[in-house]
Design an enzyme around this catalytic site. Sequence first.
Site, mmCIF file in Angstrom:
data_model
loop_
_atom_site.group_PDB
_atom_site.id
_atom_site.type_symbol
_atom_site.label_atom_id
_atom_site.label_comp_id
_atom_site.label_asym_id
_atom_site.label_seq_id
_atom_site.Cartn_x
_atom_site.Cartn_y
_atom_site.Cartn_z
ATOM 1 N N ASP A 132 -3.418 3.165 4.763
ATOM 2 C CA ASP A 132 -2.060 3.373 4.222
ATOM 3 C C ASP A 132 -1.427 2.055 3.775
ATOM 4 O OD1 ASP A 132 -2.318 6.080 4.924
ATOM 5 O OD2 ASP A 132 -1.610 5.646 6.950
ATOM 6 N N GLU A 133 -2.240 1.135 3.271
ATOM 7 C CA GLU A 133 -1.710 -0.168 2.850
ATOM 8 C C GLU A 133 -1.223 -0.152 1.407
ATOM 9 O OE1 GLU A 133 -4.931 0.190 3.860
ATOM 10 O OE2 GLU A 133 -5.345 -1.090 5.582
ATOM 11 N N GLY A 134 -1.373 0.981 0.743
ATOM 12 C CA GLY A 134 -0.967 1.032 -0.664
ATOM 13 C C GLY A 134 -2.133 0.781 -1.614
ATOM 14 N N LYS A 169 -1.809 2.772 -4.952
ATOM 15 C CA LYS A 169 -0.947 2.175 -5.977
ATOM 16 C C LYS A 169 -1.709 1.067 -6.707
ATOM 17 C CE LYS A 169 2.139 -1.044 -7.322
ATOM 18 N NZ LYS A 169 3.507 -1.399 -7.134
ATOM 19 N N ASN A 177 -9.581 13.535 3.784
ATOM 20 C CA ASN A 177 -8.702 12.967 4.810
ATOM 21 C C ASN A 177 -7.920 11.780 4.250
ATOM 22 O OD1 ASN A 177 -11.159 11.571 4.614
ATOM 23 N ND2 ASN A 177 -10.950 10.678 6.627
ATOM 24 N N ALA A 178 -8.343 11.270 3.087
ATOM 25 C CA ALA A 178 -7.616 10.156 2.464
ATOM 26 C C ALA A 178 -6.296 10.665 1.907
ATOM 27 C CB ALA A 178 -8.430 9.571 1.325
ATOM 28 N N HIS A 213 -3.835 8.878 -0.874
ATOM 29 C CA HIS A 213 -3.307 7.792 -1.695
ATOM 30 C C HIS A 213 -2.107 8.315 -2.469
ATOM 31 C CE1 HIS A 213 -6.684 5.369 -0.807
ATOM 32 N NE2 HIS A 213 -7.525 5.936 -1.629
ATOM 33 N N THR A 234 -7.367 14.067 11.205
ATOM 34 C CA THR A 234 -6.657 14.791 10.142
ATOM 35 C C THR A 234 -7.130 16.248 10.072
ATOM 36 O OG1 THR A 234 -8.320 14.034 8.576
ATOM 37 C CG2 THR A 234 -6.260 12.779 8.671
ATOM 38 N N THR A 248 -12.404 6.040 11.858
ATOM 39 C CA THR A 248 -12.829 7.145 11.022
ATOM 40 C C THR A 248 -14.336 7.287 11.181
ATOM 41 O OG1 THR A 248 -12.503 8.151 8.851
ATOM 42 C CG2 THR A 248 -13.147 5.823 8.871
ATOM 43 N N SER A 252 2.922 -6.357 -4.174
ATOM 44 C CA SER A 252 3.511 -5.094 -4.609
ATOM 45 C C SER A 252 4.934 -5.022 -4.052
ATOM 46 C CB SER A 252 2.655 -3.936 -4.102
ATOM 47 O OG SER A 252 3.230 -2.716 -4.484
#
Length: 426
Positions: free
Chosen positions: A13-15, A18, A38-39, A41, A128, A238, A414
């Site tokens: 979840d670091e971006g 994006k 399970n991802a 983005h 998840t 994971t 970012s």
Amino acid sequence: MPVTAVVGANWGDEGKGKLCDYLAQSSDLVIRFQGGRNAGHTVINQYGKFALHLVPCGVFYDHTTNLLGPGVAVDVAALLQELAELRAGGAPNPRVLIAERAQVVLPHHVELDRLEEARRGAAAFGSTQTGMAPFYADKYLKVGIQVGDLFDGDHLRQRLRQTVSRINVLLEHLYGAAPLRLEPLVEELLALGAQVRDMAVDSTALLQQALRSGKRILLEGQLGALRDPDHGIYPYTTSSSPLAGFATVGAGLPARAIERVVATVKAYSSCVGAGPFATELSGSCGDELRERGGDAGEYGATTGRPRRVGWFDAVATRYGCAVQGASELAVTLLDVLGYLDAIPICTAYEVDGVRRAEFPSTAVLERARPVYETLSGWRCDISDVRRFADLPPQAQAYVRAIESAAGIPVRWISVGPRREQIIRVS
Ligand code: GDP
């Protein structure tokens, strides 16, 4: 940039989504190499806001080929639904190819994931529940089903027969659940296969040709280094490797192919699910960071679960960058911290009264306490800044502190969730 990997240096979840959406504009191929749906983005671009799960971030561009590599866990029904949702959401022409050697998430993988988490009760991993652990377990037990198997009924039936009898022992006797039935499963999978036949490719040949013709390839990581089964916070990891080192394997490229490894580093920490998290914030301080984080609070893009949040952890990030083999950093979500007068960063851990700068294995990490240094906040909105020199000096110093903690140059910053909210640092 012939072959670039964008990977996470933290807990995920670091971006990365994006950044991949941004970098895909100068890529010919965008490839997912591990994990499955399970991802999550989040991508915000001219077509709207999208939560991508299985689909690579290049789908918003006409010129990119998007591939699910052999290392990916392909949930065919979920993929078809995601593509339909993308179209309905305004993405003009999302197209994806699937490696014939990629394996398929079967309905009982999802069911077993759910049943096992329920069985563990309070000791659940925080999965998840998209079937990843049972999927990869079957893959390495050599009873998985490849995409290419979906196009031949007799072959598929033969592959599934043994699996069904084994899985039924678990379903009926461990979990008290209804057993699988072979024929309906075969029919379901053949029907799904028919819908993706046109998308299935010999990805090895495709990538060999792409390399020969100098195509620009973007390898899109999922999760982060600290979720790697070998190098992360096992067992709160994971089930496949999110490391750049695995990207060549999971995509199907020669080991020497990757030229740039962009480690995505979040300006603060967030973590979904269970496991040790040294800088976790509780109470109102954590609630405020959670609400201000991300593009609309720190809530999982796949599950909607509130993410645990904390201050930037230099010990974990340095380790994450090292195991990723990062050649450059992208610091993300810097804008989120603009409300703070002072920002603590964790520069060391204290374990049993001893200070240490190295990231320990899980048993020791459970006892680690963060040692903080405090930097000045900048107390303003930086989301419209596009040049490093225009950032407030405190924000520049904060980025430089991350850079020196990781020992790797920052190339991207970012400052907002939208594609154009990015600073290139030269
Ligand atoms: P990924 O799995 O690494 O792609 O990360 P996620 O999409 O799960 O989570 C990152 C969250 O932060 C999403 O909500 C993004 O829209 C958001 N985001 C990405 N970069 C930035 C940024 O620089 N600033 C802000 N405020 N949000 C960002």
